[in-house]
Scaffold this motif. Sequence first.
Motif, PDB file in Angstrom:
ATOM      1  N   LEU A   1       0.535  -0.845   0.028  1.00 49.24           N
ATOM      2  CA  LEU A   1      -0.089   0.051   0.087  1.00 49.24           C
ATOM      3  C   LEU A   1       1.450   1.243   0.125  1.00 49.24           C
ATOM      4  O   LEU A   1       0.839   2.740  -1.208  1.00 49.24           O
ATOM      5  CB  LEU A   1      -1.010   0.554   0.991  1.00 49.24           C
ATOM      6  CG  LEU A   1      -1.947  -0.687   1.375  1.00 49.24           C
ATOM      7  CD1 LEU A   1      -3.205  -0.643   2.440  1.00 49.24           C
ATOM      8  CD2 LEU A   1      -3.181  -0.629   0.263  1.00 49.24           C
ATOM      9  N   ILE A   2       1.753   1.332   0.753  1.00 48.51           N
ATOM     10  CA  ILE A   2       2.709   2.172   0.940  1.00 48.51           C
ATOM     11  C   ILE A   2       3.502   2.698  -0.285  1.00 48.51           C
ATOM     12  O   ILE A   2       3.408   3.733  -0.988  1.00 48.51           O
ATOM     13  CB  ILE A   2       3.637   2.224   1.724  1.00 48.51           C
ATOM     14  CG1 ILE A   2       3.276   2.394   2.742  1.00 48.51           C
ATOM     15  CG2 ILE A   2       4.835   3.675   1.935  1.00 48.51           C
ATOM     16  CD1 ILE A   2       3.930   1.876   4.295  1.00 48.51           C
ATOM     17  N   ALA A   3       3.780   1.282  -1.106  1.00 48.85           N
ATOM     18  CA  ALA A   3       4.894   1.657  -2.150  1.00 48.85           C
ATOM     19  C   ALA A   3       3.858   1.641  -3.194  1.00 48.85           C
ATOM     20  O   ALA A   3       4.526   2.715  -3.919  1.00 48.85           O
ATOM     21  CB  ALA A   3       5.360   0.120  -2.610  1.00 48.85           C
ATOM     22  N   GLU A   4       2.118   1.582  -3.348  1.00 45.74           N
ATOM     23  CA  GLU A   4       1.275   1.895  -4.463  1.00 45.74           C
ATOM     24  C   GLU A   4       0.957   3.981  -3.697  1.00 45.74           C
ATOM     25  O   GLU A   4       0.587   4.484  -4.657  1.00 45.74           O
ATOM     26  CB  GLU A   4       0.038   0.817  -4.058  1.00 45.74           C
ATOM     27  CG  GLU A   4       0.320  -0.416  -5.219  1.00 45.74           C
ATOM     28  CD  GLU A   4      -0.957  -1.123  -4.655  1.00 45.74           C
ATOM     29  OE1 GLU A   4      -2.037  -0.339  -4.305  1.00 45.74           O
ATOM     30  OE2 GLU A   4      -0.483  -2.260  -4.946  1.00 45.74           O
ATOM     31  N   LYS A   5       0.783   4.081  -2.578  1.00 42.54           N
ATOM     32  CA  LYS A   5      -0.290   4.998  -2.574  1.00 42.54           C
ATOM     33  C   LYS A   5       1.431   6.360  -2.224  1.00 42.54           C
ATOM     34  O   LYS A   5       1.041   7.535  -2.277  1.00 42.54           O
ATOM     35  CB  LYS A   5      -0.995   5.467  -1.879  1.00 42.54           C
ATOM     36  CG  LYS A   5      -1.725   3.867  -2.470  1.00 42.54           C
ATOM     37  CD  LYS A   5      -3.201   4.440  -0.989  1.00 42.54           C
ATOM     38  CE  LYS A   5      -4.580   3.454  -1.913  1.00 42.54           C
ATOM     39  NZ  LYS A   5      -5.065   3.478  -0.928  1.00 42.54           N
ATOM     40  N   HIS A   6       2.249   5.503  -2.140  1.00 49.76           N
ATOM     41  CA  HIS A   6       2.984   6.900  -1.260  1.00 49.76           C
ATOM     42  C   HIS A   6       4.252   7.779  -2.322  1.00 49.76           C
ATOM     43  O   HIS A   6       5.014   6.165  -2.989  1.00 49.76           O
ATOM     44  CB  HIS A   6       4.055   6.549   0.074  1.00 49.76           C
ATOM     45  CG  HIS A   6       4.329   7.112   1.191  1.00 49.76           C
ATOM     46  ND1 HIS A   6       3.727   8.326   1.299  1.00 49.76           N
ATOM     47  CD2 HIS A   6       5.666   6.953   1.492  1.00 49.76           C
ATOM     48  CE1 HIS A   6       4.160   8.839   1.933  1.00 49.76           C
ATOM     49  NE2 HIS A   6       5.576   7.867   2.455  1.00 49.76           N
ATOM     50  N   ASP A   7       4.643   9.009  -2.213  1.00 51.23           N
ATOM     51  CA  ASP A   7       5.925   8.777  -3.022  1.00 51.23           C
ATOM     52  C   ASP A   7       6.749  10.308  -2.667  1.00 51.23           C
ATOM     53  O   ASP A   7       6.292  10.035  -1.311  1.00 51.23           O
ATOM     54  CB  ASP A   7       4.521   9.578  -5.000  1.00 51.23           C
ATOM     55  CG  ASP A   7       3.991  10.799  -4.347  1.00 51.23           C
ATOM     56  OD1 ASP A   7       4.234  11.169  -2.605  1.00 51.23           O
ATOM     57  OD2 ASP A   7       3.617  11.740  -5.034  1.00 51.23           O
ATOM     58  N   ALA A   8       7.348  10.007  -3.326  1.00 51.54           N
ATOM     59  CA  ALA A   8       8.193  11.449  -2.763  1.00 51.54           C
ATOM     60  C   ALA A   8       7.714  11.576  -2.280  1.00 51.54           C
ATOM     61  O   ALA A   8       8.309  12.527  -0.933  1.00 51.54           O
ATOM     62  CB  ALA A   8       9.325  11.995  -3.789  1.00 51.54           C
ATOM     63  N   GLU A   9       6.943  13.077  -2.665  1.00 54.49           N
ATOM     64  CA  GLU A   9       6.304  13.870  -1.703  1.00 54.49           C
ATOM     65  C   GLU A   9       5.602  13.647  -0.247  1.00 54.49           C
ATOM     66  O   GLU A   9       5.755  14.770   0.604  1.00 54.49           O
ATOM     67  CB  GLU A   9       5.024  15.090  -3.002  1.00 54.49           C
ATOM     68  CG  GLU A   9       5.850  15.349  -3.890  1.00 54.49           C
ATOM     69  CD  GLU A   9       4.692  15.759  -4.186  1.00 54.49           C
ATOM     70  OE1 GLU A   9       3.562  16.043  -3.988  1.00 54.49           O
ATOM     71  OE2 GLU A   9       4.958  16.042  -5.579  1.00 54.49           O
ATOM     72  N   ALA A  10       5.211  12.326  -0.421  1.00 54.21           N
ATOM     73  CA  ALA A  10       4.926  12.279   0.752  1.00 54.21           C
ATOM     74  C   ALA A  10       5.418  11.789   1.704  1.00 54.21           C
ATOM     75  O   ALA A  10       5.753  11.969   2.936  1.00 54.21           O
ATOM     76  CB  ALA A  10       3.625  10.666   0.763  1.00 54.21           C
ATOM     77  N   ASP A  11       6.963  11.454   1.135  1.00 58.78           N
ATOM     78  CA  ASP A  11       7.913  11.071   2.154  1.00 58.78           C
ATOM     79  C   ASP A  11       8.404  12.265   2.941  1.00 58.78           C
ATOM     80  O   ASP A  11       9.137  12.357   4.133  1.00 58.78           O
ATOM     81  CB  ASP A  11       9.181   9.927   0.884  1.00 58.78           C
ATOM     82  CG  ASP A  11       9.099   9.055   1.162  1.00 58.78           C
ATOM     83  OD1 ASP A  11       7.727   8.013   2.158  1.00 58.78           O
ATOM     84  OD2 ASP A  11       9.521   8.243   0.339  1.00 58.78           O
ATOM     85  N   GLN A  12       8.345  12.963   1.700  1.00 55.85           N
ATOM     86  CA  GLN A  12       9.404  14.331   2.320  1.00 55.85           C
ATOM     87  C   GLN A  12       8.380  14.852   3.305  1.00 55.85           C
ATOM     88  O   GLN A  12       8.758  15.612   4.870  1.00 55.85           O
ATOM     89  CB  GLN A  12       9.549  15.585   1.415  1.00 55.85           C
ATOM     90  CG  GLN A  12       9.693  17.057   1.520  1.00 55.85           C
ATOM     91  CD  GLN A  12      11.394  16.288   2.269  1.00 55.85           C
ATOM     92  OE1 GLN A  12      12.057  15.787   1.535  1.00 55.85           O
ATOM     93  NE2 GLN A  12      11.539  17.613   3.035  1.00 55.85           N
ATOM     94  N   ALA A  13       6.653  14.423   3.130  1.00 52.28           N
ATOM     95  CA  ALA A  13       5.607  15.632   4.169  1.00 52.28           C
ATOM     96  C   ALA A  13       5.795  14.671   5.358  1.00 52.28           C
ATOM     97  O   ALA A  13       5.411  15.387   6.119  1.00 52.28           O
ATOM     98  CB  ALA A  13       4.521  15.114   3.506  1.00 52.28           C
ATOM     99  N   LEU A  14       5.623  13.475   6.054  1.00 52.52           N
ATOM    100  CA  LEU A  14       5.892  12.522   6.469  1.00 52.52           C
ATOM    101  C   LEU A  14       7.197  12.911   7.146  1.00 52.52           C
ATOM    102  O   LEU A  14       7.306  12.137   8.308  1.00 52.52           O
ATOM    103  CB  LEU A  14       5.989  11.078   6.072  1.00 52.52           C
ATOM    104  CG  LEU A  14       6.002   9.930   7.024  1.00 52.52           C
ATOM    105  CD1 LEU A  14       4.847  10.233   8.093  1.00 52.52           C
ATOM    106  CD2 LEU A  14       6.138   8.732   6.857  1.00 52.52           C
ATOM    107  N   ALA A  15       8.401  13.233   6.598  1.00 57.19           N
ATOM    108  CA  ALA A  15       9.742  13.247   7.689  1.00 57.19           C
ATOM    109  C   ALA A  15       9.354  14.236   8.047  1.00 57.19           C
ATOM    110  O   ALA A  15      10.161  15.826   9.676  1.00 57.19           O
ATOM    111  CB  ALA A  15      10.743  13.220   6.564  1.00 57.19           C
ATOM    112  N   ASP A  16       9.111  15.470   7.320  1.00 57.19           N
ATOM    113  CA  ASP A  16       8.923  16.916   8.404  1.00 57.19           C
ATOM    114  C   ASP A  16       7.869  16.955   9.726  1.00 57.19           C
ATOM    115  O   ASP A  16       8.425  17.664  10.231  1.00 57.19           O
ATOM    116  CB  ASP A  16       8.084  18.093   6.998  1.00 57.19           C
ATOM    117  CG  ASP A  16       8.778  18.700   6.242  1.00 57.19           C
ATOM    118  OD1 ASP A  16      10.119  17.913   6.192  1.00 57.19           O
ATOM    119  OD2 ASP A  16       9.273  18.740   4.878  1.00 57.19           O
TER     120      ASP A  16
END
Length: 192
Positions: free
Chosen positions: A171-186
Amino acid sequence: MANPTSQLPEVIATEAAQATVEIDAGAGKHVEPELWGLAPFQIVSISMLVLLLIAFFGAKVHKTIGGGLDGKIAAIKEQLDEAKQLRAEAEALRQEYADKIAGAEKDAEAMLANAQHEADALLEKAEADSKAMVERRKRMAEDKIAAAEREAVEDVRNRAVNAATTASRKLIAEKHDAEADQALADKVIAGI
């Protein structure tokens, strides 16, 4: 009447009749018995004298015979005393063996009672041991069942975690992209 003597038979004198008449005529004289030319009172006197001499001088024989009889009497008394002693010893032995038999019977009864008591105690101990062993085996079985349950639950959890991890990766691989990673890290950095 006739003469009374005329009726009597006539006796004929013979020589034999004459000899009988002579023997009968000598029968009127008393003849005393004699022994060795002694009268009976003399024979009795001599006999009494000999008897008294034997009694007087034969006292030693009497004492010897009496001493022999006394010795026999003493030997018989000794044998009787010995027989009494043997009888007393035999009675004592009989009583001792009777006491031993009675004691042996009491000992046998005590041994039998003791053996019965020990058998009862062993039976109770065996029952208690068997109950304890059954309880231990029951606990061991319950412990094995509980361990198996824990392992099964753990296995089910691990599988669920693995399935959830795999599903979340997908699910993460399908729905999570680089922007979502950046927002999650922030967001995580801001929460610190």
